[in-house]
Design an enzyme around this catalytic site. Sequence first.
Site, PDB file in Angstrom:
ATOM      1  N   ARG A  24       0.831  -1.208   0.000  1.00  0.00           N
ATOM      2  CA  ARG A  24       0.000   0.000   0.000  1.00  0.00           C
ATOM      3  C   ARG A  24       0.869   1.264   0.000  1.00  0.00           C
ATOM      4  NH1 ARG A  24      -5.522   1.747   0.837  1.00  0.00           N
ATOM      5  NH2 ARG A  24      -6.262  -0.396   0.731  1.00  0.00           N
ATOM      6  N   GLU A  80      -9.456   6.212   7.477  1.00  0.00           N
ATOM      7  CA  GLU A  80      -8.014   6.436   7.355  1.00  0.00           C
ATOM      8  C   GLU A  80      -7.618   7.722   6.625  1.00  0.00           C
ATOM      9  OE1 GLU A  80      -6.067   2.172   6.662  1.00  0.00           O
ATOM     10  OE2 GLU A  80      -7.910   2.495   5.551  1.00  0.00           O
TER      11      GLU A  80
END
Lengths: 763, 159
Positions: free
Chosen positions: A311, A717
Amino acid sequence: MSVKAPLPHDTAGLHVAGSARYIDDIPVPANCLHLAFGLSNEARGVITGADLSAVRAAPGVITVLKATDLPHENDVSAAAHDEPLLAQGEVFYHGQPIFLVVATSHLAARKAARLANITISKRPAIITIDEALSANSRFEGEALVWNNGDAETALNTAPRNVEGSIEIGGQEHFYLESQAALAQPQENGDMLINSSTQHPTEIQHKVAEALGKPMHSVRVESRRMGGGFGGKESQGNALAVACAVAASQTGQPCKMRYDRDDDMVITGKRHDFRINYRAGFTKDGKILGVEFVHYARCGWAADLSLPVADRAMLHADNAYYVPAMRIESHRLKTNTTSATAYRGFGGPQGMLGMERVMDHIAHELKLDPAELRQRNFYASQKDTGPKQRTHYNQKVTDFELHEMLERLTDTAQYAARKKAVSDWNANNDILKKGLAFSPLKFGISFTLSHLNQAGALVHIYQDGSVHLNHGGTEMGQGLNQKIAQVAASEFGLPMERIRITATDTAKVPNTSATAASSGSDLNGMAVKNACNKLKKRIIRILSNHWETTQSDVIFTDGMVQIGHHSMSFDAAARLAYESRVSLSATGFYRTPKLSWDRLKGRGRPFYYFAYGAAITEVVIDTLTGENRILRTDILHDAGTSLNPALDIGQVEGAYVQGAGWLTMEELVWDTSGRLQTHAPSTYKIPTCADRPDVFNVALWPGENRENTIYRSKAVGEPPFMLGISAFLALSDAIAACGEIYPALDAPATPERILKAVNRVRLG
Amino acid sequence: MSNIHVTTTVNGDSVEFLCDPRETLLDVLRDRLTLTGAKEGCGTGDCGACSVMLDGRLVSSCLVLGAEAEGKTIETVEGMANGEELHPLQRKIIEHAALQCGVCTPGILVAAKALLEKNPDPSESEIRFWLAGNLCRCTGYDKIIRAIQDAAAEMRGAA
Ligand code: FES
Ligand code: FES
């Protein structure tokens, strides 16, 4: 309609009364036992002796378990089967559990755990990134490399270049409730676990393995967590498994909670990174190519490090179109706690690498950093040309940041304040100010595509009240409230007719972790799916009842209307029950359109992107390095917000946590691998006094172009990364002290700021 | 070590308990009196989650021994509401959505109430510095401060 209403957290009333129950507040039977781990005090070595007689003899101790006493699997890893519950022969980090004390009280267990006489023959420990590189200590055998275009040629032919490196520290989650679990033996050898976990299904799986039972013998309930932030995705496994094993051996309920110190020493944290970069660009600052090398310190076990590091690679572009990019990612194995999921899951580190590049180029070209960023943005979603693609070949079709930047620079008076800051700096030698803009684009979906699924279970009782469960867990983000809003809107009921109870593996099976910001996207859709099934059944009943065709049905204000007929929802439920129609349904959802090849780095890993933008102003004291955030303005994209009060709360909390990561939160391991910052006395998270003096947060009035739940976007997030603007503002203030680029490392503690100031002053 | 007998007043009720002389007031409240509103965030006086009032003074109950409560009065979050009627601070925390996971909330309520008793009209900075010992990892504090300001204004209006 209940969705879009700014309702507070669903159990806020319990919280203010002090009656919301966390694991340690659950009343337990009087014979409940308490557990503590005995920990390794070496970072690496071979266990040559373990004399536990003093532990066994200590007051209150019932039994002590070592690895060899475990009946079945000795593993609490998320996937890789490389994390024993109790060390077997060897230890791999300072703080690794070696034995388990079962005692009559929490304190008795903890005290006894200190009495062991463990001898460890030391082996050379690998602590730092450099040590891991020179020992070639890594996961996956070799670095993962993604190439998009020919970055090398782009760099070699570009008119201008910058290169550099940034160190990025890790971060302790510091959920205010430390890890906790409770196991209660049931009849037939079954086990009931209450766990403070983001991932009840994984707890169920690991407990079943440890007990040598099928998953149906284990039921896991998670009512709420006192904060999670990724730290309770896999790190609760050890406690739940320990409790289950001890409970099955003693036949008594067993509870374990980590004391704060133990929690900080034992559990994983955010990965620290070093990112090396080289970028080529035109003299107007258009990026032509970038090369990144990511070094991620993963700790002793794989845990979730591979997807985290992936990621980071996926966010190496942040919000910018880069025609040619090469990323090399090293996942380094060290003798430190196993770094784990933490809000953003590698995204923040990858993004900070790119923001550093932007900042460096702006400094090099003496261009306004916001202007430079906009020049490199992906094309607006309104742009009619062919869509640009990311470095992993996903089309960017929903890009919002041009418009968001314009709005934010206007409301925050960016240009005027930029001028005021430079005037201030021209006239003040000691206090220097900095102002910085940072954008974010964050990909939403689990990158392991099969995790993008969710289930729900909805019951309508014969009095018309609704009870539902879904696979998501509540960690303070208000997920249950959002989901209840979805159900209330679908049925046209007031909120008090909907009740959501603890997440329970017996209600909804095979759930994914509540992670990747996916909680409301996935579970909201699953609940909607179940509600729709039930509505169809009710419509059929009512159509028969009134002998009418099924068009024009409305569920609203507690009523069901079909054409000109109407009936209360409660009466309709009663009628359905009496007509022998099932009023219980499961719902299911899987995210569409995903396809992803992680080794090649090609595909569409994300369903959509969430966007955000922040402008932060800071002041630093150039004599001490002390600093303050003076003002923060944020514009964040939550699509059509399901609940603006909760979403703004997420944005504010995430920003402060993100700024904390990059400014004050410093993890220090000494050369022997001992974590020196293992309590709030030495590890500083932001306090009330650190919050920005002026804090303006607004949601961008957009809607998700993809068909998500009420066109909302995930919000857990993404806003964390808005904290990057605070770091950039500090760098801007330091840059005002001289000519050279500050090349600030994170966290920008007063010490680091002072060093950077001196560096810049000396030129 | 033999247990000691302690007589004290908790939220207006007279209470007796036996405790180990080394046991903290926090453990006594939570484990012996089933008052689990005060939380252990650190056990070392650094987080404020265990805040209670002891004879009118704001303390971290993890740093006080249960035995020290002898003859004193203790107030905890459980005693803040008047029956069904919430204290204005409790109501405003809800209205402003000033909590997420809620672990810090009881301590913050007790601390804020102590502040408003001393200073009914605190400035924003006074609130920020008073609450600097109460950590919250979730909210970023903004809504908490606004809720307290709002409650203070309402309480001044009512007085
Ligand atoms: S638990 Fe008492 S101050 Fe943290
Ligand atoms: S709401 Fe979670 S710590 Fe404050």
